[in-house]
Design an enzyme around this catalytic site. Structure first.
Site, PDB file in Angstrom:
ATOM      1  N   CYS A 178      41.075  39.967  42.150  1.00  0.00           N
ATOM      2  CA  CYS A 178      42.205  40.532  42.398  1.00  0.00           C
ATOM      3  C   CYS A 178      43.612  40.631  41.718  1.00  0.00           C
ATOM      4  O   CYS A 178      43.869  41.125  42.082  1.00  0.00           O
ATOM      5  CB  CYS A 178      42.881  40.551  44.073  1.00  0.00           C
ATOM      6  SG  CYS A 178      41.242  41.334  45.283  1.00  0.00           S
ATOM      7  N   CYS A 197      52.614  42.056  46.639  1.00  0.00           N
ATOM      8  CA  CYS A 197      53.183  40.622  46.476  1.00  0.00           C
ATOM      9  C   CYS A 197      53.580  40.006  47.750  1.00  0.00           C
ATOM     10  O   CYS A 197      53.417  38.634  47.694  1.00  0.00           O
ATOM     11  CB  CYS A 197      53.592  40.575  44.941  1.00  0.00           C
ATOM     12  SG  CYS A 197      53.095  41.012  43.795  1.00  0.00           S
TER      13      CYS A 197
END
Ligand SMILES: Cc1ncc(COP(=O)(O)O)c(C=O)c1O
Lengths: 134, 404
Positions: free
Chosen positions: A37, A107
């Site tokens: 990812c 994030c």
């Protein structure tokens, strides 16, 4: 897309890069994300057993600038907090502090996951039940 | 003297050559006529300029000037070729063959045609990015009307065996089209020797202006026709209506002329710089070249730096304009499908940087790139948990990752 100054600052001068002894009972390790990812964060805390306070925090991150900044910021925030308070760090606080754009919110989510995983690792090692995500 | 930032993203677009701008200027100012105006000198001047550009372009690719259809760029040329052939040759068949590493302009036009009843075969390529000719031959059918294979790939620069591919297409009675956007002007392309029936290309990849390109459409052996996708005044032999972009076309013509003139000298310099960059960067531990090393455009190097994420790396070399196959740089959050279709692990696709040089690239810029990429890779590996695991001999494949 331009990066915010705070992201650039954490990227250029990352706080608390490093590795703690993951076999120690005082250390909790959270490893989240996946190489496929494009983001992997490893966040570690060292807890003072007597007070439940986080004495030290270290990270290593494979990811974009925002992922690096999110984990760097997380280590800064963790130090000095009790593990109970640390559990309350919310990804949106990170988004706000770093002025992350919508495409980078994941994030901050990853950083929150890493914090929780590290705390739970510490808890389980020390005979406490893991806390489920709210 | 070194001017920062340094542009090494010439597969995305190239700077306009000053000589091209100079040729265009009169047509942006005094000579503003419409090339279709037949009744006065303004129109004649424009028409003459367009005719001249058609010759310059035809010369570069070994075509007849009448075979050049002006468009707004390679995206439009690809669409016109695929959709135009499908519509024109519907009676003959509905099968199209292409590659899964083509540019989106080809892939998405094919997807569109599938909705209209086309059957499209998307062939896979090998690890080196090259099409296996036996796979193509096996995919050919009696109702195959078109084989569309790009000349040089925009991400990895791999050059397909175009002559062999066109020969197979023709053997089965299909037309051969190629998206040569990255190849025209960079390497010798000859529509006759290469057996090309339709070819898309664009000015802004060869030091010309943006927003202008062409579709080569063969007129003899066989005479190829495409159904217009833009209806109107019947410009460009009825295949593409719309007032011609005269300054753009003049620019494309001049860009072609310069490329033809300077190709040998430019290529020699560019290859030397590219090879130096590549050799130096591949000295970094766990750095890998993506795509065939030999069958490659002279100005491209696509390299993966394992255990470092591409966007993070680009941030570390902020004065270098390059691009990455990392998901973080794309809107879709998927890493480059071209790299994935080479069979690369997603992880390696995330770790890639593409360097694209130009005739304006300088040796000092390559020195800068080598130094700063090395430094940034080192710095990021120091903070990469994957690098640490690799160094401890842990096989990353054995770890249960939390997908997110
Ligand atoms: C191989 C290829 N085809 C098509 C295009 C699209 O070209 P244009 O920008 O002229 O529409 C590009 C450029 O991005 C390309 O590299």
């Amino acid at each position: 897309m331009a990066y915010s100054e705070k992201v650039i600052d954490h990227y250029s001068n990352p706080r608390n890069i490093g590795t703690l002894d993951k076999s120690s009972n005082a250390v909790g390790t959270g490893l989240v994300g996946a190489p496929e990812c494009g983001d992997v964060m490893r966040l570690q805390i060292e807890v003072d057993d007597a007070t439940g306070t986080i004495r030290d925090a270290k990270f290593k991150t494979f990811g974009c600038g925002s992922a690096i900044a999110s984990s760097s910021l997380a280590t800064e925030w963790l130090k000095g907090k009790t593990i109970d308070d640390a559990m309350n760090i919310d990804n949106m606080d990170i988004v706000e502090e770093l002025a992350l754009p919508p495409v980078k919110i994941h994030c901050s989510v990853l950083a929150e996951d890493a914090i929780k995983a590290a705390i739970n690792d510490y808890r389980v090692k020390n005979g406490l039940p893991a806390i489920e995500k709210i | 003297m070194l001017n920062l930032p340094i542009y090494l993203d010439n597969n995305a677009t190239t700077p306009l050559d000053p000589r091209v701008l100079e040729a265009m200027m009169p047509y942006l100012t005094n000579n503003f006529g419409n090339a279709a105006s037949r009744s006065h000198s303004f129109g004649w001047a424009a028409e003459e300029a367009v005719d001249y550009a058609r010759e310059q372009i035809a010369n570069l690719i070994g075509a007849n000037p009448k075979e050049i259809i002006f468009t707004s760029g390679a995206t439009e040329s690809d669409n016109l070729a695929l959709k135009g052939v499908f519509e024109m040759y519907a009676q003959k068949g509905k099968h199209i063959i292409t590659l899964n590493t083509e540019h989106k302009a080809v892939l998405d036009a094919c997807k569109h045609l599938e909705k209209l009843g086309a059957e499209v075969t998307y062939l896979s390529v090998g690890e080196d990015g090259l099409l296996n000719l036996a796979d193509l031959e096996a995919a050919m059918r009696p109702d195959t009307i078109l084989v569309s294979v790009m000349y040089g790939n925009n991400e990895i620069g791999v050059i397909q065996p175009i002559r062999e591919i066109s020969a197979i297409a023709h053997k089965y009675g299909a037309l051969f089209m190629t998206d040569a956007t990255q190849a025209v002007g960079k390497i010798p392309v000859d529509v006759n020797a290469d057996g090309i029936d339709l070819m898309a290309f664009s000015a802004h990849k060869m030091y010309g202006p943006k927003g202008v390109g062409a579709l080569y459409v063969r007129r003899k052996n066989p005479r190829v026709k495409v159904t217009a996708q833009m209806d109107g005044g019947g410009h460009e032999r009825g295949m593409r209506s719309g007032t011609l972009n005269v300054p753009g076309i003049v620019g494309l013509g001049k860009a072609c002329e310069i490329c033809q003139q300077d190709m040998e000298a430019d290529t020699k310099r560019i290859v030397a710089m590219r090879d130096r960059l590549e050799t130096e960067l591949l000295k970094i531990e766990e750095a890998y070249l993506n795509g065939s090393k030999e069958h490659r455009l002279p100005h491209v190097a696509n390299i993966s730096f394992k255990y470092v994420e591409g966007e993070g790396l680009m941030m570390g070399v902020k004065d270098l304009a390059v691009s990455s196959g990392s998901a973080c740089t794309s809107a879709s959050l998927e890493p480059s499908y071209v790299l994935k279709n080479l069979g690369l692990d997603d992880e390696l696709a995330h770790s890639s940087l593409r360097f694209g040089l130009s005739r304006f690239t300088k040796d000092e810029e390559i020195d800068y790139a080598i130094e700063h990429v090395k430094e940034a890779v080192h710095k990021l590996r120091e903070m990469s948990p994957l690098w640490e695991m690799f160094k401890e001999g842990i096989d990353l494949k054995t770890i249960e990752w939390s997908e997110h």
